[in-house]
Design a protein around this motif. Structure first.
Motif, short mmCIF file in Angstrom:
data_model
loop_
_atom_site.label_atom_id
_atom_site.label_comp_id
_atom_site.label_asym_id
_atom_site.label_seq_id
_atom_site.Cartn_x
_atom_site.Cartn_y
_atom_site.Cartn_z
N PHE A 153 0.88 -1.17 0.00
CA PHE A 153 0.00 0.00 0.00
C PHE A 153 0.92 1.22 0.00
CE2 PHE A 153 -4.44 1.32 1.52
CZ PHE A 153 -4.31 2.62 1.03
N LEU A 188 -15.22 0.55 -4.54
CA LEU A 188 -14.11 -0.38 -4.29
C LEU A 188 -14.46 -1.78 -4.77
CD1 LEU A 188 -12.60 0.39 -0.77
CD2 LEU A 188 -11.36 0.15 -2.93
N LEU A 233 -12.38 -4.04 -7.33
CA LEU A 233 -11.72 -5.27 -6.87
C LEU A 233 -12.31 -6.53 -7.49
CD1 LEU A 233 -11.24 -4.40 -3.09
CD2 LEU A 233 -9.44 -4.62 -4.81
N LEU A 248 -4.34 -1.62 -7.89
CA LEU A 248 -5.50 -0.74 -7.78
C LEU A 248 -5.01 0.67 -7.50
CD1 LEU A 248 -8.56 -0.37 -7.72
CD2 LEU A 248 -8.52 -0.88 -5.28
N LEU A 267 -10.58 0.48 4.52
CA LEU A 267 -9.83 0.42 3.27
C LEU A 267 -8.54 -0.38 3.46
CD1 LEU A 267 -9.52 1.39 0.31
CD2 LEU A 267 -8.38 3.43 1.23
N ARG A 268 -7.86 -0.13 4.56
CA ARG A 268 -6.61 -0.84 4.85
C ARG A 268 -6.87 -2.34 5.03
NH1 ARG A 268 -1.65 -1.79 3.76
NH2 ARG A 268 -0.28 -2.22 5.50
N GLN A 273 -7.53 -3.92 1.66
CA GLN A 273 -6.30 -4.08 0.89
C GLN A 273 -5.55 -5.33 1.33
OE1 GLN A 273 -2.86 -3.44 1.98
NE2 GLN A 273 -2.07 -3.86 -0.08
N ARG A 274 -5.47 -5.55 2.63
CA ARG A 274 -4.77 -6.74 3.13
C ARG A 274 -5.50 -8.01 2.72
NH1 ARG A 274 -3.90 -3.94 9.01
NH2 ARG A 274 -1.85 -3.01 8.64
N SER A 288 -7.53 -8.44 0.10
CA SER A 288 -7.51 -8.68 -1.35
C SER A 288 -6.13 -9.09 -1.85
CB SER A 288 -7.95 -7.41 -2.09
OG SER A 288 -6.96 -6.40 -2.00
N ALA A 326 -4.06 -7.21 -3.30
CA ALA A 326 -3.65 -6.37 -4.43
C ALA A 326 -2.72 -5.27 -3.94
CB ALA A 326 -4.88 -5.75 -5.10
N PHE A 338 -1.92 -1.46 -3.76
CA PHE A 338 -2.70 -0.23 -3.83
C PHE A 338 -1.73 0.95 -3.97
CE2 PHE A 338 -7.03 -0.99 -1.54
CZ PHE A 338 -7.24 -2.14 -2.26
N MET A 382 -2.29 4.99 -3.71
CA MET A 382 -3.31 5.98 -3.35
C MET A 382 -2.74 7.39 -3.44
SD MET A 382 -5.30 6.48 0.32
CE MET A 382 -3.79 7.00 1.18
#
Length: 350
Positions: free
Chosen positions: A33, A146, A150, A157, A178-179, A182-183, A185, A187, A189, A191
């Motif tokens: 991230f 989102l 996703l 992303l 959001l954090r 991200q973990r 998924s 993916a 990120f 931002m």
């Protein structure tokens, strides 16, 4: 060492005589991230658009998992972008918005239903599938955007000010969500944000941009505690920047502060400024190096602390953060001495 997911080398983008991006080189690891942080016109949104394919750089390379992206149109890149406005289709339901990209790809109906259900569960949108965007809260619209991004399982992303449309309370809660997403998924990120607190709280690394260049890329605590330049020190957390002349033994003699600031290690040659965070300054009797005399000019209550503006004997103003647990702060007009540890004196490049 794990190869980078995204690799930029010497990326430059000019608009007439203005370099929006000036030789940007950056790597983003798989599952990382990264926050691109900077003020208006720093180049962070242009960089995001170059990676997404909406802008073509004048020079440089953009690689994703070792493959060149520059010849690939935006809709064919394994990259999704979430815009600040969320860009949801107002006439479509939540489920239809999430499924849109998969339908455009011609995915089988059963696969679309399965992946939409998976995204709904991940983003905690159960029970909202038949609603339209106007019937959702700001936080719910953000989660739908989102989910739509996703559901296509992008390797990368891109998020352009994803929390910018939310109020302060919702920003904090949604940021934690959001954090976590991200973990979950996996993916990578990237931002874009102008909010320093947001970047420090969410990102694994922060990339600070100024006038089209990356000026520092490091984990949040390092960027905050050890800013590399005056711009980073002042932009991120508003540190005190004290100028002066380097002494022969590596301290900084500051006429404005009317004192000598000595860091834990000698200042590098050519350094003529240091950073000092307001929360690292103590109030109380002290003499010698790393101490100064001053007068409180103003005070601003901040809940758990009070920000004091202290005019030092040499004329410079020092921002000092006085914790409420330390008792009542000195009032405006009070004469005092301040001090700090050598480890808190951070050398700054230009």
């Amino acid at each position: 060492m794990t190869p980078p997911r995204l690799s930029l080398r010497g990326v430059t983008r000019r608009f007439d005589s203005v370099a929006a991006l000036d030789g940007v080189t950056l790597d983003v690891a798989p599952g990382e991230f990264l926050a691109l942080l900077g003020g208006s016109g720093s180049g962070k949104s242009t960089l995001l658009r170059v990676v997404a394919g909406f802008e073509r750089p004048d020079s440089g390379t953009v690689m994703l998992d070792g493959a060149d992206l520059l010849g690939v149109p935006p809709h064919r890149r394994p990259v999704n972008m979430m815009f600040q406005s969320y860009a949801l289709f107002p006439h479509m339901t939540v489920a239809a918005n999430i499924a849109y990209g998969l339908k455009r790809e011609g995915r089988p109906r059963a696969e679309i239903a399965s992946r939409v259900a998976e995204a709904v569960s991940m983003l905690r949108l159960e029970g909202l599938e038949s609603r339209r965007p106007h019937a959702l809260s700001g936080g719910q619209r953000q989660r739908v955007a989102l989910a739509r991004a996703l559901v296509k399982r992008p390797r990368l992303l891109l998020l352009d000010e994803p929390l910018g449309a939310l109020d302060a309370n919702l920003r904090e809660r949604t940021g934690f969500e959001l954090r976590a997403i991200q973990r979950e998924s996996g993916a990578a990120f990237v931002m874009v944000t102008h909010d320093q607190a947001e970047a420090l709280a969410l990102a694994d690394r922060v990339a600070v941009m100024d006038r089209g260049r990356l000026v520092q890329v490091a984990p949040p605590r390092e960027v905050y505690d050890r800013p590399a330049t005056r711009f980073v020190a002042e932009f991120l957390g508003a540190a005190n920047v004290i100028t002066g002349t380097r002494t022969a033994d590596g301290a900084l003699e500051s006429p404005g502060a009317a004192c000598t600031l000595r860091p834990a290690a000698p200042l590098p040659l050519g350094v003529e400024a240091v950073a000092l965070r307001p929360e690292r300054v103590r109030i109380g009797p002290a003499i010698g190096e790393n101490t100064a005399a001053g007068r409180v000019e103003d005070a601003a209550f901040r809940g758990e602390s009070t920000l004091l503006l202290v005019r030092l004997a040499g004329g410079a103003t020092l921002r000092v953060l006085h914790a409420e647990e330390d008792g009542a702060p000195p009032p405006p007009g009070a004469e005092l001495r301040v001090s700090w540890d050598a480890a808190s004196v951070v050398p700054l490049r230009a």
